[in-house]
Design a protein around this motif. Structure first.
Motif, PDB file in Angstrom:
ATOM      1  N   LEU A   1       0.831  -1.206   0.000  1.00 55.88           N
ATOM      2  CA  LEU A   1       0.000   0.000   0.000  1.00 55.88           C
ATOM      3  C   LEU A   1       0.868   1.260   0.000  1.00 55.88           C
ATOM      4  O   LEU A   1       0.614   2.200  -0.760  1.00 55.88           O
ATOM      5  N   GLU A   2       1.915   1.265   0.810  1.00 62.19           N
ATOM      6  CA  GLU A   2       2.822   2.418   0.847  1.00 62.19           C
ATOM      7  C   GLU A   2       3.433   2.688  -0.531  1.00 62.19           C
ATOM      8  O   GLU A   2       3.542   3.841  -0.960  1.00 62.19           O
ATOM      9  N   GLN A   3       3.799   1.620  -1.212  1.00 55.60           N
ATOM     10  CA  GLN A   3       4.403   1.783  -2.544  1.00 55.60           C
ATOM     11  C   GLN A   3       3.384   2.309  -3.561  1.00 55.60           C
ATOM     12  O   GLN A   3       3.699   3.188  -4.356  1.00 55.60           O
ATOM     13  N   TRP A   4       2.167   1.772  -3.514  1.00 57.41           N
ATOM     14  CA  TRP A   4       1.148   2.251  -4.459  1.00 57.41           C
ATOM     15  C   TRP A   4       0.802   3.703  -4.172  1.00 57.41           C
ATOM     16  O   TRP A   4       0.496   4.463  -5.100  1.00 57.41           O
ATOM     17  N   GLN A   5       0.832   4.100  -2.922  1.00 52.95           N
ATOM     18  CA  GLN A   5       0.554   5.501  -2.605  1.00 52.95           C
ATOM     19  C   GLN A   5       1.622   6.420  -3.191  1.00 52.95           C
ATOM     20  O   GLN A   5       1.327   7.547  -3.579  1.00 52.95           O
ATOM     21  N   LEU A   6       2.850   5.930  -3.291  1.00 52.99           N
ATOM     22  CA  LEU A   6       3.925   6.725  -3.909  1.00 52.99           C
ATOM     23  C   LEU A   6       3.662   6.962  -5.400  1.00 52.99           C
ATOM     24  O   LEU A   6       4.094   7.967  -5.958  1.00 52.99           O
ATOM     25  N   THR A   7       2.969   6.019  -6.035  1.00 50.31           N
ATOM     26  CA  THR A   7       2.704   6.132  -7.470  1.00 50.31           C
ATOM     27  C   THR A   7       1.348   6.782  -7.756  1.00 50.31           C
ATOM     28  O   THR A   7       0.997   6.963  -8.915  1.00 50.31           O
ATOM     29  N   ASN A   8       0.598   7.080  -6.712  1.00 53.22           N
ATOM     30  CA  ASN A   8      -0.755   7.647  -6.861  1.00 53.22           C
ATOM     31  C   ASN A   8      -1.680   6.732  -7.661  1.00 53.22           C
ATOM     32  O   ASN A   8      -2.542   7.206  -8.403  1.00 53.22           O
ATOM     33  N   ASN A   9      -1.520   5.429  -7.510  1.00 54.40           N
ATOM     34  CA  ASN A   9      -2.371   4.464  -8.198  1.00 54.40           C
ATOM     35  C   ASN A   9      -3.545   4.123  -7.273  1.00 54.40           C
ATOM     36  O   ASN A   9      -3.478   3.217  -6.445  1.00 54.40           O
ATOM     37  N   VAL A  10      -4.620   4.882  -7.434  1.00 56.24           N
ATOM     38  CA  VAL A  10      -5.767   4.778  -6.528  1.00 56.24           C
ATOM     39  C   VAL A  10      -6.449   3.418  -6.647  1.00 56.24           C
ATOM     40  O   VAL A  10      -6.907   2.853  -5.648  1.00 56.24           O
ATOM     41  N   ARG A  11      -6.511   2.862  -7.846  1.00 55.63           N
ATOM     42  CA  ARG A  11      -7.145   1.545  -8.042  1.00 55.63           C
ATOM     43  C   ARG A  11      -6.421   0.479  -7.205  1.00 55.63           C
ATOM     44  O   ARG A  11      -7.047  -0.337  -6.533  1.00 55.63           O
ATOM     45  N   GLN A  12      -5.090   0.498  -7.251  1.00 55.32           N
ATOM     46  CA  GLN A  12      -4.326  -0.473  -6.467  1.00 55.32           C
ATOM     47  C   GLN A  12      -4.427  -0.196  -4.972  1.00 55.32           C
ATOM     48  O   GLN A  12      -4.462  -1.129  -4.164  1.00 55.32           O
ATOM     49  N   GLU A  13      -4.479   1.073  -4.606  1.00 58.76           N
ATOM     50  CA  GLU A  13      -4.668   1.416  -3.188  1.00 58.76           C
ATOM     51  C   GLU A  13      -5.967   0.816  -2.673  1.00 58.76           C
ATOM     52  O   GLU A  13      -6.006   0.237  -1.578  1.00 58.76           O
ATOM     53  N   ALA A  14      -7.027   0.949  -3.459  1.00 58.86           N
ATOM     54  CA  ALA A  14      -8.328   0.415  -3.054  1.00 58.86           C
ATOM     55  C   ALA A  14      -8.256  -1.098  -2.862  1.00 58.86           C
ATOM     56  O   ALA A  14      -8.778  -1.642  -1.882  1.00 58.86           O
ATOM     57  N   LYS A  15      -7.587  -1.790  -3.791  1.00 59.18           N
ATOM     58  CA  LYS A  15      -7.440  -3.250  -3.666  1.00 59.18           C
ATOM     59  C   LYS A  15      -6.688  -3.612  -2.392  1.00 59.18           C
ATOM     60  O   LYS A  15      -7.040  -4.555  -1.691  1.00 59.18           O
ATOM     61  N   LEU A  16      -5.630  -2.840  -2.091  1.00 55.40           N
ATOM     62  CA  LEU A  16      -4.828  -3.142  -0.906  1.00 55.40           C
ATOM     63  C   LEU A  16      -5.600  -2.884   0.377  1.00 55.40           C
ATOM     64  O   LEU A  16      -5.482  -3.647   1.338  1.00 55.40           O
ATOM     65  N   TYR A  17      -6.402  -1.824   0.413  1.00 57.02           N
ATOM     66  CA  TYR A  17      -7.245  -1.598   1.595  1.00 57.02           C
ATOM     67  C   TYR A  17      -8.203  -2.775   1.784  1.00 57.02           C
ATOM     68  O   TYR A  17      -8.437  -3.224   2.913  1.00 57.02           O
ATOM     69  N   GLY A  18      -8.742  -3.276   0.680  1.00 57.16           N
ATOM     70  CA  GLY A  18      -9.610  -4.454   0.765  1.00 57.16           C
ATOM     71  C   GLY A  18      -8.867  -5.673   1.277  1.00 57.16           C
ATOM     72  O   GLY A  18      -9.375  -6.431   2.103  1.00 57.16           O
ATOM     73  N   ASN A  19      -7.634  -5.885   0.780  1.00 55.28           N
ATOM     74  CA  ASN A  19      -6.822  -7.011   1.249  1.00 55.28           C
ATOM     75  C   ASN A  19      -6.502  -6.889   2.736  1.00 55.28           C
ATOM     76  O   ASN A  19      -6.582  -7.872   3.488  1.00 55.28           O
ATOM     77  N   LEU A  20      -6.131  -5.685   3.148  1.00 55.66           N
ATOM     78  CA  LEU A  20      -5.833  -5.467   4.570  1.00 55.66           C
ATOM     79  C   LEU A  20      -7.057  -5.764   5.433  1.00 55.66           C
ATOM     80  O   LEU A  20      -6.935  -6.351   6.520  1.00 55.66           O
ATOM     81  N   ALA A  21      -8.225  -5.377   4.937  1.00 55.01           N
ATOM     82  CA  ALA A  21      -9.464  -5.663   5.669  1.00 55.01           C
ATOM     83  C   ALA A  21      -9.675  -7.166   5.812  1.00 55.01           C
ATOM     84  O   ALA A  21     -10.083  -7.646   6.883  1.00 55.01           O
ATOM     85  N   LEU A  22      -9.392  -7.924   4.757  1.00 53.17           N
ATOM     86  CA  LEU A  22      -9.542  -9.385   4.824  1.00 53.17           C
ATOM     87  C   LEU A  22      -8.598  -9.992   5.868  1.00 53.17           C
ATOM     88  O   LEU A  22      -8.997 -10.876   6.628  1.00 53.17           O
TER      89      LEU A  22
END
Length: 159
Positions: free
Chosen positions: A100-121
């Motif tokens: 998630l930290e890495q995707w936030q560096l790239t501003n890739n919101v789609r991947q950020e959303a997926k990672l938040y979902g994964n973290l929730a799981l």
């Protein structure tokens, strides 16, 4: 030129061109090989998590050496998935947080959303329901901004 001679010329050009290029191009991992490693790692998530870990670590090393942020993020994501599928939820959470930290560096919101979902799981599997809801909500909010109805439905289902 006939088809045979054209084909022969093209084949020789490719062979000798690649030999010449290999002599003069420094031996540095390229993004295509990193993408291939991460794609291969992903295919083994459920069936052979050890292979996923091996390939993801290889991709992570090459990505780090190349400063390829998306490759680093995908490597961490693969490591998170491999740990998740062997019920090692703490490690899955750790690697997914790094991704998630890495995707936030790239501003890739789609991947950020997926990672938040994964973290929730991962949190849900550890019976940390309140924290899981917070991360699921973050995933839904980002997917809503993207107008991604399919992923939004998945996000609401996870709430």
């Amino acid at each position: 030129m006939s088809v045979k001679s054209t084909l022969l010329f093209f084949t020789c050009h490719c062979i000798f061109g690649s030999i010449y290029a290999q002599k003069w191009i420094p031996n540095k991992p390229d993004t295509l090989s990193i993408i291939a490693l991460n794609d291969s790692a992903k295919t083994f998530w459920r069936t052979n998590p050890d292979s996923t870990k091996f390939l993801a670590h290889k991709a992570l090393k090459a990505s780090t050496e190349s400063a390829y942020t998306s490759g680093i993020a995908n490597s961490y994501n693969n490591l998170g998935a491999a740990n998740f599928f062997v019920s090692n939820y703490d490690s899955a959470y750790h690697y997914w947080s790094l991704a998630l930290e890495q995707w936030q560096l790239t501003n890739n919101v789609r991947q950020e959303a997926k990672l938040y979902g994964n973290l929730a799981l991962a949190l849900k599997e550890q019976n940390k329901t309140f924290e899981a809801i917070i991360y699921s909500r973050k995933a839904v909010d980002l997917r809503s901004k993207l107008n991604d109805s399919l992923q939004l439905g998945i996000g609401y289902n996870n709430l």
